[in-house]
Design a protein around this motif. Structure first.
Motif: not given
Ligand SMILES: Nc1ccc([C@@H]2N[C@H](CO)[C@@H](O)[C@H]2O)cc1
Ligand SMILES: [Ca+2]
Length: 312
Positions: A62-69, A100-105
């Motif tokens: 589970i990876h967290a991503g961007c916190d806003r648009p 690690g960031h969701a975008v990188d995952f």
């Protein structure tokens, strides 16, 4: 099995999408990524971690991503999902969050797997997907397809013609819809058919068990929220329609049609515009889901609950 990454903002219906993706043998859930949407990033990420525990999901990162648009402020759907983003149920302890960031995952997973084998299943605002495309454009040709919950054909739940996931980040959506990868838009036309009716609730209640009770708790809250906020008698459970389509494409009838996103301010901001006047040739890489096999859909959800309870 179809390898997928579920990019979500749990969210009552995202929670059912996660259950279906984890439980059904046709799907190999490579990872869950989160995006701020229904609630703030920290809340939806915590929810995803707790759901992993609830469903007994071992070893799914589970990876967290961007916190806003990209440009807009966050506008949580607190009326529909509550302050926690998953009001109405007691959540277990959270499973660990991966580094690690969701975008990188998303990028690394697509680049590490064989071309044409990974499917992206976004069920929240499209910020992470847009960022991934901009950081590593090569993922566009390597991805098998994108099956997203969002948009619709002249239907909306944020104003007359905008759907929440698109409306939250229209610029990200415009990026995603204009990349040449195959996109199936599972919009409100389709998902408003996926109603958690009394008969559906009874089938789940008849199953019995902790996860069945958990899902019923989700539906009970979601039903009240939908009655109060949109005047629906039963809540449409949007997000699992994407996974159901991947499990059994016959469950969802689609129409090929060019689709673009309106980002100009005003009454149509965030609208997914389907152009039925355009010629349908091989350049059309988008299709809109229009018709749901109601019984087929819900039997998959009941089956998923049964499988998770049996493997628990
Ligand atoms: N009223 C309302 C209902 C659901 C949602 C979320 N956004 C999408 C439906 O618009 C789904 O992904 C769901 O999680 C937002 C607002
Ligand atoms: Ca969602």
């Amino acid at each position: 099995a179809k390898k997928i990454i579920l990019d979500c903002d749990p969210g009552h219906d995202d929670a059912v999408a996660m259950l279906l993706a984890h439980a059904n043998p046709e799907i190999e859930l490579l990872g869950v990524t989160t995006i701020g949407g229904n609630q703030t990033l920290d809340k939806v990420t915590h929810n995803a971690q707790c759901l992993a525990t609830e469903y007994g999901m071992e070893g799914v990162p589970i990876h967290a991503g961007c916190d806003r648009p990209l440009l807009r402020p966050v506008n949580p759907a607190a009326k529909e999902h509550g302050e926690s983003g998953l009001d109405g149920v007691v959540l277990p302890e959270p499973a660990p969050l991966s580094e690690g960031h969701a975008v990188d995952f998303i990028i690394d997973t697509i680049m590490e797997n064989e071309p044409g084998t990974v499917t992206l299943v976004p069920t929240g605002p499209l910020t992470n997907i847009a960022m991934a495309v901009r950081k590593e454009p090569r993922i566009v040709d390597r991805v098998k397809e994108v099956v997203l919950m969002g948009g619709g054909v002249h239907v909306g739940n944020r104003g007359p013609v905008a759907e929440f996931n698109i409306w939250t980040d229209p610029e990200a959506a415009k990026i995603v819809f204009n990349e040449p990868w195959p996109i199936t838009m599972v919009g409100l036309d389709l998902t408003h058919q996926a109603l958690a009716t009394d008969e559906v609730a009874k089938k789940i209640a008849d199953l019995g068990g902790p996860v069945a009770d958990f899902v019923l708790g989700l539906f009970t809250f979601f039903r009240k929220a939908y009655q109060d906020s949109q005047g629906f008698e039963f809540p449409p459970v949007h997000d699992p329609c994407t996974v159901a389509y991947l499990i059994d494409p016959d469950i969802v009838k689609c129409v090929k049609v060019p689709i673009d996103v309106e980002t100009a301010p005003g009454i149509t901001n965030g609208m997914t515009v389907a152009d039925f006047n355009a010629p349908i040739d091989e350049t059309v890489h988008t299709q809109a889901a229009m018709e749901l096999d109601f019984d087929g859909f819900w039997s998959l959800v009941v089956d998923a609950i049964d499988r998770v309870q049996k493997s628990g």
